[in-house]
Motif scaffolding. Sequence first.
Motif, PDB file in Angstrom:
ATOM      1  N   THR A  60     -16.263 -98.126 -29.576  1.00  0.00           N
ATOM      2  CA  THR A  60     -16.555 -98.288 -30.994  1.00  0.00           C
ATOM      3  C   THR A  60     -16.274 -96.988 -31.741  1.00  0.00           C
ATOM      4  O   THR A  60     -15.753 -96.995 -32.853  1.00  0.00           O
ATOM      5  CB  THR A  60     -18.030 -98.693 -31.186  1.00  0.00           C
ATOM      6  OG1 THR A  60     -18.311 -99.827 -30.370  1.00  0.00           O
ATOM      7  CG2 THR A  60     -18.298 -99.043 -32.641  1.00  0.00           C
ATOM      8  N   HIS A  61     -16.658 -95.877 -31.118  1.00  0.00           N
ATOM      9  CA  HIS A  61     -16.385 -94.549 -31.663  1.00  0.00           C
ATOM     10  C   HIS A  61     -16.017 -93.635 -30.499  1.00  0.00           C
ATOM     11  O   HIS A  61     -16.256 -93.935 -29.338  1.00  0.00           O
ATOM     12  CB  HIS A  61     -17.614 -93.977 -32.380  1.00  0.00           C
ATOM     13  CG  HIS A  61     -18.191 -94.860 -33.445  1.00  0.00           C
ATOM     14  ND1 HIS A  61     -17.540 -95.153 -34.613  1.00  0.00           N
ATOM     15  CD2 HIS A  61     -19.370 -95.521 -33.497  1.00  0.00           C
ATOM     16  CE1 HIS A  61     -18.282 -95.966 -35.342  1.00  0.00           C
ATOM     17  NE2 HIS A  61     -19.404 -96.206 -34.683  1.00  0.00           N
ATOM     18  N   GLY A  62     -15.471 -92.470 -30.851  1.00  0.00           N
ATOM     19  CA  GLY A  62     -15.208 -91.448 -29.856  1.00  0.00           C
ATOM     20  C   GLY A  62     -13.740 -91.369 -29.461  1.00  0.00           C
ATOM     21  O   GLY A  62     -12.912 -92.202 -29.854  1.00  0.00           O
ATOM     22  N   GLU A  63     -13.427 -90.330 -28.680  1.00  0.00           N
ATOM     23  CA  GLU A  63     -12.045 -90.059 -28.285  1.00  0.00           C
ATOM     24  C   GLU A  63     -11.963 -89.818 -26.781  1.00  0.00           C
ATOM     25  O   GLU A  63     -12.912 -89.346 -26.152  1.00  0.00           O
ATOM     26  CB  GLU A  63     -11.498 -88.821 -29.010  1.00  0.00           C
ATOM     27  CG  GLU A  63     -11.389 -88.976 -30.513  1.00  0.00           C
ATOM     28  CD  GLU A  63     -10.833 -87.713 -31.168  1.00  0.00           C
ATOM     29  OE1 GLU A  63     -11.164 -86.613 -30.663  1.00  0.00           O
ATOM     30  OE2 GLU A  63     -10.074 -87.819 -32.135  1.00  0.00           O
ATOM     31  N   ILE A  64     -10.782 -90.148 -26.234  1.00  0.00           N
ATOM     32  CA  ILE A  64     -10.470 -89.867 -24.834  1.00  0.00           C
ATOM     33  C   ILE A  64      -9.177 -89.059 -24.819  1.00  0.00           C
ATOM     34  O   ILE A  64      -8.171 -89.459 -25.413  1.00  0.00           O
ATOM     35  CB  ILE A  64     -10.311 -91.156 -24.017  1.00  0.00           C
ATOM     36  CG1 ILE A  64     -11.596 -91.979 -24.049  1.00  0.00           C
ATOM     37  CG2 ILE A  64      -9.919 -90.832 -22.578  1.00  0.00           C
ATOM     38  CD1 ILE A  64     -11.463 -93.339 -23.399  1.00  0.00           C
ATOM     39  N   TRP A  65      -9.222 -87.903 -24.146  1.00  0.00           N
ATOM     40  CA  TRP A  65      -8.046 -87.038 -24.007  1.00  0.00           C
ATOM     41  C   TRP A  65      -7.636 -87.003 -22.540  1.00  0.00           C
ATOM     42  O   TRP A  65      -8.484 -86.915 -21.655  1.00  0.00           O
ATOM     43  CB  TRP A  65      -8.348 -85.608 -24.465  1.00  0.00           C
ATOM     44  CG  TRP A  65      -8.692 -85.478 -25.923  1.00  0.00           C
ATOM     45  CD1 TRP A  65      -9.781 -85.971 -26.554  1.00  0.00           C
ATOM     46  CD2 TRP A  65      -7.925 -84.790 -26.925  1.00  0.00           C
ATOM     47  NE1 TRP A  65      -9.767 -85.651 -27.891  1.00  0.00           N
ATOM     48  CE2 TRP A  65      -8.634 -84.916 -28.143  1.00  0.00           C
ATOM     49  CE3 TRP A  65      -6.731 -84.082 -26.904  1.00  0.00           C
ATOM     50  CZ2 TRP A  65      -8.179 -84.358 -29.329  1.00  0.00           C
ATOM     51  CZ3 TRP A  65      -6.269 -83.529 -28.088  1.00  0.00           C
ATOM     52  CH2 TRP A  65      -6.979 -83.666 -29.279  1.00  0.00           C
ATOM     53  N   LEU A  66      -6.331 -87.070 -22.293  1.00  0.00           N
ATOM     54  CA  LEU A  66      -5.814 -86.975 -20.934  1.00  0.00           C
ATOM     55  C   LEU A  66      -4.729 -85.915 -20.893  1.00  0.00           C
ATOM     56  O   LEU A  66      -3.744 -86.010 -21.636  1.00  0.00           O
ATOM     57  CB  LEU A  66      -5.261 -88.331 -20.474  1.00  0.00           C
ATOM     58  CG  LEU A  66      -4.875 -88.441 -18.998  1.00  0.00           C
ATOM     59  CD1 LEU A  66      -6.115 -88.311 -18.122  1.00  0.00           C
ATOM     60  CD2 LEU A  66      -4.179 -89.756 -18.721  1.00  0.00           C
ATOM     61  N   ALA A  67      -4.956 -84.892 -20.067  1.00  0.00           N
ATOM     62  CA  ALA A  67      -4.003 -83.787 -19.931  1.00  0.00           C
ATOM     63  C   ALA A  67      -3.675 -83.165 -21.290  1.00  0.00           C
ATOM     64  O   ALA A  67      -2.515 -82.842 -21.587  1.00  0.00           O
ATOM     65  CB  ALA A  67      -2.737 -84.255 -19.238  1.00  0.00           C
TER      66      ALA A  67
END
Length: 533
Positions: A60-67
């Motif tokens: 619903t909210h938030g971020e995911i970072w990969l490398a």
Amino acid sequence: MPKANTLLKVSNLTRVYGSLAALANLSFTLQPGEVLGVVGQRGSGKSTLFRLLSGVEMPTHGEIWLAGSPVMLRTPAEAQSLGIETVHQLPEIAENLSVLENVFLGREISKPKAVQVLPNIAEMLEEARELFNALGAEDDLIYARSANLSDEQRQIVALARAMIRPGRVLLLDDPLPVLSYERQLKLLECIRDFSDKNISVVLSSDDLNHIFAVTDRILVLYKGTPVKFCRTSETTPREIVELIVGSNRQAQVTPVIWAFENYHIAQQQAEELRLAQNTLRQNLEEQDSLNRQLIEKLHDQVEAADRLARALQEANRRLITEREAERKALARDLHDQVIQDLLSYNYQLEELENETAETPQREELVKIRDGIRQVVSSLRDVCSNLRPPTIDSHGLSAAIRSLAHQWSVQTGIEVHLKIDPALGRLPEPIELSVFRILQEGLNNVRKHANATQVKLSLRRTPTASLVVQLSDNGQGISKPINLATFSEEKHFGLVGISERVSLLSGTMKVNTQSNGGLELYIEIPSPYPSINN
């Protein structure tokens, strides 16, 4: 922006269902080769986290970072394409495909320089055998029919599928319970190997021995909220358990720690028993002297397992007693504080309504008062479920009559109730347990039976036992009833009833009736004297 050496970063990750936040404002980082353990009670948000990281659901909210780059994981395929592999609690496999095809689904190895793209079966078989051996599975699992696999074999196939090309992050959502003890140890070895190869692993498990054995850090979730993120070497099982249960009270924490530790011991003993039985079968005809020693050792181990089972039963009994006490306190607080305050506000609004001359304002006040009355009614239902007040005031007989009447009104199913007039009062733990048993039994009828009529009776026997019978005229169960199978399939209604009966040292029979439907026949030894005495 995450640090350069950070493989995975989660920032304020939140998943809301309606008005309920299953996961709220979770942030953490994961380094290459790091093993992160995720722990918490049911409903803490563990599986929600795995669904978000694997692309099954979107936050619903938030971020995911990969490398170092932000990613949007809309589907599991997108997560896999980025190097995120997942094994869920209940893995799905394609039953129309072979085991080998399931393991290499979408990652088949092609023959070099082939005119057409043909799979290299020989190389795929060799890799699959290596993986199955690493997980402690037999080679012939490759040739088994996918539709005939046991739950453990399905989990092994799912693990092999994720491990065949593990990518950069491996998500393991509680894969251990369905595996045998020996294969649990094998999987832990595989996790260490992945860590050595700079592949990060996120592992969810209810067994703290596993968590402390392989993880570098531990994330504790409580009711969807992160409460602790610490290095494994800098914490203790007791501290983690206190965070899991949300309390540092010794009466709550000690039984849970004891159960964790002894469950692990019980697994080890069960594995020893299995190995001892295999050895016994193999050498029964050849080494008579050794057989006798093994039988004696097996007998000792069975007795030790029985003692452990009794101790675990006692711990479970204490936990149920504490839970009922907490429910009673919560129901009392809701009734004495929240409901009384709402009634007071409603009375004040009624006075204000009488003093208000303008019709629109009076109508608005009437709507507000109706809303408050509905909330009070709902809260009273919650209090009744938490702790039926009739039990404390009038005993089990009155509480069962009230339960049967309310259930019949809500479901439209007719209830024929027969209660022994000489039943009398019973000790509080017995009355509460019998009430919960009947609550769960009626709940099973509502969910599964498709019945129009229920018969419920409680009576005393001449030997002072309490007999409870619950039957319905529904569709029944066509296959033989096996509580162990129900437990494996996570049908916990009858299993929960049988556990409560066992804690009361009682017996339970589940009978299929000739005219359809099921009958529960429960007999519980009673502490009060015999009718004939």
